[in-house]
Design a protein around this motif. Structure first.
Motif, PDB file in Angstrom:
ATOM      1  N   GLY A 176       0.782  -1.236   0.000  1.00 19.58           N
ATOM      2  CA  GLY A 176       0.000   0.000   0.000  1.00 19.58           C
ATOM      3  C   GLY A 176       0.810   1.280   0.000  1.00 19.58           C
ATOM      4  N   LYS A 236      -3.294  -6.868  -0.150  1.00 14.11           N
ATOM      5  CA  LYS A 236      -3.436  -5.609   0.580  1.00 14.11           C
ATOM      6  C   LYS A 236      -4.718  -4.891   0.173  1.00 14.11           C
ATOM      7  N   GLU A 237      -5.121  -3.973   1.006  1.00 16.91           N
ATOM      8  CA  GLU A 237      -6.190  -3.045   0.629  1.00 16.91           C
ATOM      9  C   GLU A 237      -5.614  -2.080  -0.410  1.00 16.91           C
ATOM     10  N   ASN A 238      -6.477  -1.270  -1.010  1.00 17.88           N
ATOM     11  CA  ASN A 238      -5.962  -0.271  -1.951  1.00 17.88           C
ATOM     12  C   ASN A 238      -4.999   0.658  -1.234  1.00 17.88           C
ATOM     13  N   GLY A 239      -3.900   0.952  -1.904  1.00 24.01           N
ATOM     14  CA  GLY A 239      -2.880   1.786  -1.275  1.00 24.01           C
ATOM     15  C   GLY A 239      -2.830   3.180  -1.883  1.00 24.01           C
ATOM     16  N   THR A 240      -1.760   3.883  -1.560  1.00 21.82           N
ATOM     17  CA  THR A 240      -1.517   5.219  -2.105  1.00 21.82           C
ATOM     18  C   THR A 240      -1.056   5.084  -3.555  1.00 21.82           C
ATOM     19  N   VAL A 241      -1.592   5.920  -4.436  1.00 13.41           N
ATOM     20  CA  VAL A 241      -1.183   5.883  -5.850  1.00 13.41           C
ATOM     21  C   VAL A 241      -0.551   7.217  -6.228  1.00 13.41           C
ATOM     22  N   ASP A 300      -2.183  10.597  -5.673  1.00 10.15           N
ATOM     23  CA  ASP A 300      -2.374  11.006  -4.273  1.00 10.15           C
ATOM     24  C   ASP A 300      -1.245  11.890  -3.746  1.00 10.15           C
ATOM     25  N   ASP A 307      -3.167   6.195 -11.497  1.00 11.33           N
ATOM     26  CA  ASP A 307      -4.003   5.380 -10.609  1.00 11.33           C
ATOM     27  C   ASP A 307      -3.277   4.131 -10.128  1.00 11.33           C
ATOM     28  N   ASN A 308      -1.948   4.190 -10.144  1.00 15.18           N
ATOM     29  CA  ASN A 308      -1.125   3.065  -9.705  1.00 15.18           C
ATOM     30  C   ASN A 308       0.013   3.627  -8.847  1.00 15.18           C
TER      31      ASN A 308
END
Length: 408
Positions: A166, A263-268, A271, A325-326
Motif C-alpha cells: 500500500g 493488501k487493501e488499496n494503497g496510495t497511488v 495522491d 491510478d497506480n
C-alpha cells in the motif's frame, strides 16, 4: 527496555532514522555519511541540518576507528551492492581481506571489533544482491551470511516491494535482520520450525504478512570457509539458490519464495501530486514532447558503436505519461533535470505534461515534505537523494515489529 540505541551507517539523508525514530522507541546515538565521489558532502549537509551535527561523522567509514563509535544495541544501514569476494593474505594465513573500499567489510570490522557485541542488525540493499555476481549467482550474499555466522549472528531476510503493502512507490529492496547469539531471538529461531518463522512468526513476517507458502523450501549448508565460498560458490549455475525470503542460522540456509498477503488499496501516484503548486520549470515545452515520446517508446533499430561495430538494439515501451491510478515506478538517481529521458517520471495535468517535483519525489519515499530542501542543494541533487533513498514506511513497520520482539 527503554529506547534502543542505534548506529546508522551509510546514512544518506536519514531515511532509516526517520523510520526508526518516528514512534520514539529508537535513538540514533551515532551516524556516518560519506560520499567518496564528491567534494561537497551534500547528503551529509542535509542530514546535519535535519538531525544536528552532534554524534554525526562525515568521514570515510573505512578509516573511522571502531573506538570512536559508541556502543549500541542495533546497527542499521543501506550499504551498496559491491564485489564482496575475499582472499587470504600471505603474511597472515588467518587474515581474510575483502577488497578495499567494499563497504560490507567496514560493517564486518565494526561488528568484529566491538567489545560489547551489537545485538541486532537491520540492513538494506538492492535485491540484485541475492543473485550477484553473474558468474557465481548468489556468491556475494553467501559470503555476507557466512561472515555474519562467524561473528555469531542468525539472519532473516525478505525482498519487499513497498507498493505491495500500500505504499506509493514500486521499489523492491532486500531487508535483513541479524540477531546475535546472545539474544533471546536467536534461541527462538533455533527452536522454531523455520517455515513458521518465514511465514508468520518472524519479525519481517509480523511487519509484512505473506500468503501461505506454496512452493518447496530449499535447504543447504554454508560449511566451507569464506575463501572457498568466494572461489567456488554456485560456479557454473544459471540461477541463484537464494529465494526472496529466508533464514540463516548456525551455517544452515533455509530459503523459499513468498508472496505478499493481499493488501487493501494503497496510495497511488495521483495522491502525492502537488496540484496547483508547481512552478513552470517542471512543465515540458510542447516542442519537446516528440523527443520524450521517442525515448519512452518501443525501439528496434540498428545502432553503431564508437568502435564502428553495428548491432541491433531493441527495447519495449514505457507507459507515457505515467499512470496516475497506480503506485509509481521506482525512482532512480537520474530523476532530476530538464533533459528528456526514458526513465524520468512524467505526469499529465490540466496545464500539460510535467516532471515530478522534489517534494513529490520525497512523498514517494514517504519522507516529510522538503526534508532535502537546503540552501545550496539543487533540485537535481534532491532528486538524486531520493533515487538513493529507501521507502521510510518499510523501515517504520519493520522497526516496530523489531521493537516488539526485543521487548517481548
Amino acid at each position: 527496555m527503554g529506547k534502543i540505541k542505534v548506529i546508522e551507517l551509510f546514512a544518506g539523508v536519514g531515511g532509516f532514522r526517520l523510520g526508526l525514530e518516528k514512534k520514539g522507541k529508537f535513538n540514533v546515538v551515532w551516524s556516518n555519511q560519506w560520499e567518496p565521489s564528491t567534494k561537497t558532502q551534500h547528503a551529509s549537509m542535509v542530514y546535519e541540518a535535519r538531525f544536528g551535527a552532534e554524534n554525526h561523522s562525515n568521514h570515510d567509514i573505512s578509516e573511522v576507528s571502531t573506538a570512536e563509535i559508541p556502543d549500541a544495541d542495533l546497527l542499521v544501514g543501506g550499504f551498496p551492492c559491491q564485489d564482496y569476494s575475499v582472499a587470504t593474505t600471505l603474511q597472515n594465513s588467518k587474515g581474510l581481506i575483502g577488497k578495499k573500499g567494499v563497504l560490507w567489510w567496514s560493517i564486518h570490522r565494526i561488528l568484529s571489533e566491538k567489545k560489547q557485541p551489537i545485538k541486532y542488525l537491520f540492513l538494506e540493499n538492492v535485491d540484485r544482491l541475492l543473485k550477484s555476481p553473474s558468474a557465481q549467482r548468489g556468491r556475494d550474499f553467501a559470503i555476507m551470511l557466512k561472515s555474519l555466522d562467524e561473528l555469531g549472528y542468525a539472519v532473516e531476510w525478505r525482498v519487499i516491494n513497498a507498493a505491495d503493502y500500500g505504499m506509493p512507490q514500486r521499489r523492491r529492496r532486500i531487508f535483513f535482520l541479524g540477531y546475535h547469539k546472545t539474544t533471546a531471538t536467536f534461541q527462538q529461531i533455533k527452536k522454531a520450525h523455520i517455515e513458521d518463522w518465514v511465514e508468520s512468526l518472524g519479525t519481517i513476517a509480523q511487519a509484512f504478512p505473506v500468503d501461505e507458502l506454496q512452493n518447496k523450501p530449499v535447504n543447504f549448508n554454508l560449511s566451507d570457509d569464506l575463501v572457498t565460498i568466494s572461489d567456488q560458490f554456485n560456479k557454473g549455475e544459471k540461477l541463484s539458490p537464494f529465494q526472496n525470503s529466508g533464514v540463516f542460522i548456525n551455517g544452515k540456509v533455509y530459503t523459499v519464495k513468498t508472496t505478499p498477503a493481499l493488501k487493501e488499496n494503497g496510495t497511488v501516484l495521483k495522491d502525492i501530486l502537488q496540484n496547483g503548486e508547481v512552478s513552470d520549470d517542471f512543465y515540458i515545452p510542447e516542442e519537446e514532447y516528440a523527443k520524450w515520446e521517442y525515448l519512452k517508446g518501443a525501439k528496434k533499430e540498428v545502432r553503431t558503436a564508437k568502435s564502428g561495430f553495428t548491432y541491433n538494439y531493441s527495447e519495449g515501451n514505457m507507459v507515457f505519461p505515467d499512470a496516475l491510478d497506480n503506485a509509481s515506478r521506482t525512482i532512480i538517481t537520474g530523476e532530476g533535470g530538464k533533459s528528456p529521458s526514458r526513465f524520468k517520471h512524467v505526469v499529465q495535468t490540466k496545464k500539460g505534461l510535467r516532471r515530478l517535483t522534489p517534494v513529490e519525489l520525497e512523498r514517494l519515499n514517504m519522507f516529510p515534505d522538503n526534508h532535502t530542501r537546503l540552501e545550496g542543494i539543487s533540485d537535481t541533487k534532491r532528486a538524486f537523494f531520493m533515487g538513493n533513498a529507501l521507502v521510510v514506511g518499510v523501515v517504520e513497520k519493520i522497526s516496530e515489529a523489531l521493537y516488539e520482539r526485543i521487548n517481548s
